[in-house]
Design a protein around this motif. Sequence first.
Motif, PDB file in Angstrom:
ATOM      1  N   GLY A  24       9.679   8.962  -3.615  1.00 57.69           N
ATOM      2  CA  GLY A  24       9.678   9.512  -2.274  1.00 57.69           C
ATOM      3  C   GLY A  24       9.853   8.455  -1.200  1.00 57.69           C
ATOM      4  N   GLY A  25      10.555   8.814  -0.141  1.00 59.54           N
ATOM      5  CA  GLY A  25      10.767   7.893   0.970  1.00 59.54           C
ATOM      6  C   GLY A  25      11.516   6.648   0.541  1.00 59.54           C
ATOM      7  N   LEU A  26      11.076   5.504   1.055  1.00 58.27           N
ATOM      8  CA  LEU A  26      11.718   4.230   0.741  1.00 58.27           C
ATOM      9  C   LEU A  26      10.851   3.376  -0.173  1.00 58.27           C
ATOM     10  N   ARG A  27       9.873   4.001  -0.848  1.00 60.80           N
ATOM     11  CA  ARG A  27       8.910   3.214  -1.621  1.00 60.80           C
ATOM     12  C   ARG A  27       9.575   2.429  -2.748  1.00 60.80           C
ATOM     13  N   ALA A  28      10.463   3.067  -3.492  1.00 60.20           N
ATOM     14  CA  ALA A  28      11.122   2.374  -4.603  1.00 60.20           C
ATOM     15  C   ALA A  28      11.882   1.156  -4.102  1.00 60.20           C
TER      16      ALA A  28
ATOM     17  N   SER B  27       0.609   5.255 -13.422  1.00 61.25           N
ATOM     18  CA  SER B  27       1.476   5.045 -14.581  1.00 61.25           C
ATOM     19  C   SER B  27       2.869   5.589 -14.299  1.00 61.25           C
ATOM     20  N   GLY B  28       2.952   6.696 -13.509  1.00 60.67           N
ATOM     21  CA  GLY B  28       4.255   7.216 -13.104  1.00 60.67           C
ATOM     22  C   GLY B  28       4.968   6.272 -12.161  1.00 60.67           C
ATOM     23  N   VAL B  29       4.221   5.676 -11.224  1.00 63.45           N
ATOM     24  CA  VAL B  29       4.794   4.671 -10.328  1.00 63.45           C
ATOM     25  C   VAL B  29       5.331   3.506 -11.151  1.00 63.45           C
ATOM     26  N   ALA B  30       4.510   3.025 -12.103  1.00 57.26           N
ATOM     27  CA  ALA B  30       4.906   1.880 -12.920  1.00 57.26           C
ATOM     28  C   ALA B  30       6.085   2.214 -13.827  1.00 57.26           C
ATOM     29  N   GLY B  31       6.100   3.445 -14.387  1.00 52.74           N
ATOM     30  CA  GLY B  31       7.190   3.828 -15.288  1.00 52.74           C
ATOM     31  C   GLY B  31       8.541   3.801 -14.592  1.00 52.74           C
ATOM     32  N   GLU B  32       8.595   4.358 -13.380  1.00 53.41           N
ATOM     33  CA  GLU B  32       9.835   4.351 -12.625  1.00 53.41           C
ATOM     34  C   GLU B  32      10.206   2.936 -12.175  1.00 53.41           C
TER      35      GLU B  32
ATOM     36  N   GLU C  37       0.836  -1.196   0.000  1.00 51.59           N
ATOM     37  CA  GLU C  37       0.000   0.000   0.000  1.00 51.59           C
ATOM     38  C   GLU C  37       0.875   1.252   0.000  1.00 51.59           C
ATOM     39  N   LEU C  38       0.581   2.171  -0.906  1.00 48.63           N
ATOM     40  CA  LEU C  38       1.292   3.452  -0.942  1.00 48.63           C
ATOM     41  C   LEU C  38       0.789   4.319   0.197  1.00 48.63           C
ATOM     42  N   SER C  39       1.587   4.477   1.217  1.00 53.74           N
ATOM     43  CA  SER C  39       1.182   5.265   2.370  1.00 53.74           C
ATOM     44  C   SER C  39       1.902   6.615   2.372  1.00 53.74           C
ATOM     45  N   GLY C  40       1.347   7.557   3.128  1.00 55.45           N
ATOM     46  CA  GLY C  40       1.997   8.849   3.302  1.00 55.45           C
ATOM     47  C   GLY C  40       1.985   9.741   2.082  1.00 55.45           C
ATOM     48  N   LEU C  41       0.978   9.604   1.201  1.00 55.88           N
ATOM     49  CA  LEU C  41       0.939  10.465   0.018  1.00 55.88           C
ATOM     50  C   LEU C  41       0.429  11.868   0.351  1.00 55.88           C
ATOM     51  N   TRP C  42      -0.396  11.968   1.382  1.00 58.33           N
ATOM     52  CA  TRP C  42      -0.923  13.251   1.840  1.00 58.33           C
ATOM     53  C   TRP C  42      -1.598  14.027   0.713  1.00 58.33           C
ATOM     54  N   MET C  43      -2.459  13.360  -0.020  1.00 58.26           N
ATOM     55  CA  MET C  43      -3.239  14.020  -1.071  1.00 58.26           C
ATOM     56  C   MET C  43      -4.508  13.218  -1.315  1.00 58.26           C
ATOM     57  N   ASP C  44      -5.500  13.895  -1.891  1.00 59.75           N
ATOM     58  CA  ASP C  44      -6.727  13.203  -2.265  1.00 59.75           C
ATOM     59  C   ASP C  44      -6.461  12.309  -3.468  1.00 59.75           C
ATOM     60  N   ILE C  45      -7.222  11.218  -3.547  1.00 55.35           N
ATOM     61  CA  ILE C  45      -7.065  10.301  -4.667  1.00 55.35           C
ATOM     62  C   ILE C  45      -7.299  11.024  -5.992  1.00 55.35           C
TER      63      ILE C  45
ATOM     64  N   ALA D  49       5.825  10.107  -6.240  1.00 56.48           N
ATOM     65  CA  ALA D  49       5.393   9.204  -5.171  1.00 56.48           C
ATOM     66  C   ALA D  49       6.297   7.981  -5.094  1.00 56.48           C
ATOM     67  N   PHE D  50       6.668   7.434  -6.235  1.00 57.54           N
ATOM     68  CA  PHE D  50       7.516   6.246  -6.235  1.00 57.54           C
ATOM     69  C   PHE D  50       8.900   6.552  -5.680  1.00 57.54           C
TER      70      PHE D  50
END
Length: 572
Positions: free
Chosen positions: A197-201, A232-237, A174-182, A194-195
Amino acid sequence: MREIATVQVGSYANFIGSHFWNFQDELLGLADNHECDEIFKNHNLDMNVLYRSGETHQGIPTYTPRLVSVDFQGSLGSVSSQGTLYNEAPAPPGGVSTWTGGVTTCASEPLKKNLFLESLYLEDEDVGNASFDSGKNGSRSEIQDKDIVECLENGVRYWTDFSKVHYHPRSLYELSGLWMDIEDFDNYGVGRDAFSGGLRAEEIGERLRFFIEECDHIQGIQFVVDDAGGFSGVAGEFLENIADEYANIPVLLYSVHSPDTCIDPKSKKQTISRKLHDVVSFSRLSASCKLVVPVGLPSFSMSKTSSFLRMKDEKPYHTSAVYASAIHSISLPFRMEQLGPSAQSSYTCGAMAVNDLVQMLAGQARQNMVSILDVSMPAPSLTGYPVPQSLLENLQPLNPEIAEDVEDFQAVESMTIHGVYRAGSQRASISEVKDAVQAAYDNAVTRPKFSHLSVARCPLPIPLPFPSIFGNLVGQHGELLDMAISDSASRGSLEVHSIPMAARLRSSNAILPLLENRLENLRKFGIARGALGTELLRNWGFGMDELEDMGETLSKMVTTLKPYSEESSDSD
């Protein structure tokens, strides 16, 4: 072993994945059911290609999908991200050693299981209780299937609401800590950030590494991405990292759109933003995979694809079922048991690996790595006069930006047909399907330069949580009837138990409208002097040099399919 790892990124991708894994779970269950059709016990499919064997800390054997799923925090509904098999509670957040004050913990109440998930829980309890009494209060037997079907038709909110599969604790992220509306997670740039940021990648990459490193000989990665917004940005990275780390593992990418994301935006600014998002997303995703398959109809109810289906476009639970069915069918050759050169199976033929498909469709002289996915659901029988031409005519594309009735003498395709009938209730043999397809092509106006055919006698099983999307001309085993079988407009898993399917991936210049639209929008809104979207793209992290590289790549794609176009003369 020829393992496949599966990645699902985004909400709609996970809706598709939930149906896909339900099909696999149903196949596993039917193979062990002594009362089911023999065809399900002899399907000649190696389920170890998609699944991994393991065991819990208590030594209990497990069999779970080799899967990494990425979605929003809270997208799992009442299901834990740790799954249900291993019962591993997430570690509590570590305290700050320098803090001496009080600590307040805020926790929301867990969501209540729907009727279907409650029935699965009770079923597991029944299996674990050796002294189970079928008349016991609260048992699975007291929950009626018709009530479950009605519950799902009216109440699916999350993709886990209809998932009947046990997942490994490393599968659900789960992508946590995005601090934005869907609603604000709607473009490539925000997903890219988002990808990174932090340790998500690192965390997502580690989960995929866990599944890949335990494989003996992985044949590829099956990647499904919700392409309409930030995922798509998460997937691209993520794909870029995969290409760097696993350069020799081919990635087959399904880039999917749900009908609700195809609705025209309300403002000119939103229109430009969406068009540029589609350009950037396509360019970035295709750059890091071997074969990309764009999928997404703006309306199923208005398309030829739904001739025998009754779907509601506003329900992702409905529309994702068709895409999942097509992906299941087209991926069957990857898990067909490979026999020796002289051995023949009466249940399957045409086995191939992911790389074989990629080389066939993307490794030809034109180097076109964008393929069209067509589906026939349910597939018609082989009966017909003078030839079963309808077998080919019923195949319809799952993308609207496709040219129809084009002649392409360099076209290459791979087709999978399974569970079809020859007449009445008699399933066709492997040789009968091959002869029928050959006859259909012999009488077709145009035919591809090369076609690979895979055939399986096992149809698509319809599990209980499958939506009620079949019309009343579809019989119990997917046969197409001359007269309506009931007054009800739609039928579901209680009435239809399996269906024959046909699916096809093709490399053809019919994909030109999609490529040309992407190229035109990039030039008009991103590259041209004074373009309205240049600043927007800069905010997403793309400079003019990158945009011009995208334009050059898209131009080459167009040229490979249209060698005598103006694009070709301009590049000389």
